[in-house]
Design an enzyme around this catalytic site. Structure first.
Site, PDB file in Angstrom:
ATOM      1  N   HIS A 148     -32.560 -80.493 107.433  1.00 18.61           N
ATOM      2  CA  HIS A 148     -32.137 -80.693 106.028  1.00 18.61           C
ATOM      3  C   HIS A 148     -31.328 -79.543 105.436  1.00 18.61           C
ATOM      4  CE1 HIS A 148     -35.070 -78.304 103.505  1.00 18.61           C
ATOM      5  NE2 HIS A 148     -35.759 -78.323 104.637  1.00 18.61           N
ATOM      6  N   THR A 162     -45.786 -89.929 117.320  1.00 13.62           N
ATOM      7  CA  THR A 162     -44.610 -90.775 117.556  1.00 13.62           C
ATOM      8  C   THR A 162     -43.383 -90.152 116.914  1.00 13.62           C
ATOM      9  OG1 THR A 162     -46.035 -92.703 117.587  1.00 13.62           O
ATOM     10  CG2 THR A 162     -43.674 -93.107 117.236  1.00 13.62           C
ATOM     11  N   CYS A 219     -39.325 -71.844  97.816  1.00 12.26           N
ATOM     12  CA  CYS A 219     -40.741 -71.741  98.159  1.00 12.26           C
ATOM     13  C   CYS A 219     -41.465 -70.797  97.216  1.00 12.26           C
ATOM     14  CB  CYS A 219     -40.889 -71.211  99.582  1.00 12.26           C
ATOM     15  SG  CYS A 219     -39.583 -71.772 100.647  1.00 12.26           S
TER      16      CYS A 219
HETATM   17  C1  LIG Z   1     -35.910 -73.812 104.705  1.00  7.75           C
HETATM   18  C2  LIG Z   1     -36.338 -72.731 105.627  1.00  7.75           C
HETATM   19  C3  LIG Z   1     -37.452 -72.897 106.463  1.00  7.75           C
HETATM   20  C4  LIG Z   1     -38.351 -74.107 106.387  1.00  7.75           C
HETATM   21  O1  LIG Z   1     -37.779 -75.257 106.902  1.00  7.75           O
HETATM   22  P1  LIG Z   1     -38.394 -76.678 106.506  1.00  7.75           P
HETATM   23  O2  LIG Z   1     -37.674 -77.646 107.368  1.00  7.75           O
HETATM   24  O3  LIG Z   1     -38.097 -76.863 105.050  1.00  7.75           O
HETATM   25  O4  LIG Z   1     -39.855 -76.619 106.783  1.00  7.75           O
HETATM   26  C5  LIG Z   1     -37.767 -71.878 107.340  1.00  7.75           C
HETATM   27  N1  LIG Z   1     -37.024 -70.766 107.407  1.00  7.75           N
HETATM   28  C6  LIG Z   1     -35.950 -70.562 106.623  1.00  7.75           C
HETATM   29  C7  LIG Z   1     -35.161 -69.310 106.763  1.00  7.75           C
HETATM   30  C8  LIG Z   1     -35.573 -71.541 105.707  1.00  7.75           C
HETATM   31  O5  LIG Z   1     -34.523 -71.327 104.921  1.00  7.75           O
END
Ligand SMILES: *Cc1c(COP(=O)(O)O)cnc(C)c1O
Length: 395
Positions: free
Chosen positions: A204, A240, A328
């Protein structure tokens, strides 16, 4: 400028899916209903789609398809890499090295391991957010089994010297994992050339769907499973597989790594334009991060005397989406631990906004956004000035 225009400047938090990814996924949702583990036609079809996506992910980072394991995203990949490698190599030692500016999914995995008796060194960073290499050299000891250092930071965009770290790890017979979630699509990464043992990716952040990612694990690396159950992912990760999302991920990483140089050139010009425009419009601002060792899509700026959360909320009303620190950490109202680690004081850290661009960001978007930022900062500064004045009077 028309009202209700939306300017999305938070691409480091997540990205919009591209039309190409969206179309491939819709198609896959319609067709790939079979369970990839089933041996009849529909299952084989889903399995074949997984295979193609796995080849695309592998190619994007110079790995073998058999070294790619699909996960639910960056957080799972980081948890798996760190816990799985540490636990599987416990007989060799119990020491792990990481940095203070890692993503929470790395830091919290390390904290969890400390409760199991592992020792963790959290390396400091300099004022630009670069780990102190000499401290890393000093930290490696006979019990060190794993170094986990991110390729690029999600809050300030600083890129770490991962080639040098990988060489040092190899010379000391230590496993090197890197969280490359922010770096993929912005930096050309070849795991074999660099010498990376494990690497985390998420779809994403590169215009793919949410809830899917991958962990690259170099052939022959000792790692325990994190998710027990069925024999999916060569019996390394049960559950799965989300075939349509994995198809979207394959397309997203293929597109993201196809034109890195060209995209960076554009992002660099947009970032430069943004910095020039904003420093002409607003005084007493500070740019955070490294000048050259950096991603081109992130600009972290501190606005002296203007609370970041307040600026963010005012911009939200104008349809401009940004973030304070990282997604976060926001909502927690705590100043960013990344900025504090870079030596910023709490006030500066709290008055910081992260702007992150995409290849769809235009100069017109920047012009509009900067004008709204200027108004918001001016207003908040005048309110806080009154508050400070009042506090002084009360004293
Ligand atoms: C967004 C991010 C994650 C977490 O990835 P998710 O797919 O959202 O769990 C981990 N490390 C960094 C550096 C990120 O920017």
């Amino acid at each position: 400028m028309e009202k209700n225009k939306i300017i999305y400047l938070d691409n480091a938090a997540t990205t919009a899916m591209s039309n190409e990814v969206y179309r491939e996924m819709i198609d896959a949702y319609g067709k790939l209903y079979g369970n990839p583990s089933s041996i009849y036609g529909a299952g084989r079809e889903a399995d074949s789609a997984l295979r193609k996506a796995r080849e695309k992910v592998a190619k994007a980072i110079g790995a073998l398809p058999s070294e790619i394991f699909f996960t639910s995203g960056g957080s799972e990949s980081n948890n798996w890499a760190i816990k799985g490698i540490a636990r599987a190599n416990r007989d060799k030692g119990n020491h792990i090295i990481t940095s203070v500016i890692e993503h929470p999914s790395v830091l919290e995995s390390c904290r969890a391991l400390e409760k199991e008796g592992f020792k963790v060194t959290y390396l400091p960073v300099d004022e630009f957010g670069v780990i102190k290499y000499s401290e890393l050299v000093k930290a490696i000891g006979p019990n060190t089994i794993l170094i986990s250092i991110m390729t690029a930071n999600n809050e300030v965009g600083t890129v770490q010297p991962i080639k040098a770290i990988a060489e040092l790890a190899k010379a000391n017979d230590v496993i090197f994992h890197t969280d490359a979630v922010q770096a993929i699509g912005h930096i050309d990464i070849n795991v074999k050339d660099i010498g990376i043992t494990a690497l985390s990716i998420s779809a994403h952040k590169i215009n793919g769907p949410k809830g899917v990612g991958a962990l690259y694990i170099k052939k022959g690396t000792k790692i325990q499973k994190l998710i027990d159950g069925g024999e999916q992912e060569r019996n390394m990760r049960a559950g799965t597989e989300n075939a349509p999302a994995i198809v979207g991920f394959g397309r997203a990483i293929e597109d993201a790594t196809a034109n890195i140089e060209e995209n960076n050139k554009y992002l660099k010009s947009i970032r430069r334009y943004f910095l020039k425009t904003i420093s002409d419009a607003i005084h007493n601002i500070q740019l955070n991060g490294h000048n050259t060792q950096r991603l081109q899509n992130i600009a972290s700026i501190s606005f002296e005397g203007a609370e970041g959360e307040a600026v963010l909320m005012m911009l939200d009303r104008e349809g401009i989406y940004v973030s304070t620190g990282s997604a976060c950490a926001s909502g927690s109202n705590k100043p960013s631990y990344v900025l504090l680690a870079m030596g910023k004081d709490a006030d500066t850290a709290s008055s910081t906004i992260r702007f992150s661009f995409s290849k769809n960001t235009t100069k017109e978007d920047i012009d509009y956004a900067v004008e709204e930022i200027r108004k918001a900062v001016k207003k908040i500064r005048s309110i806080s000035a009154i508050r400070i004045y009042k506090n002084k009077v009360e004293l």
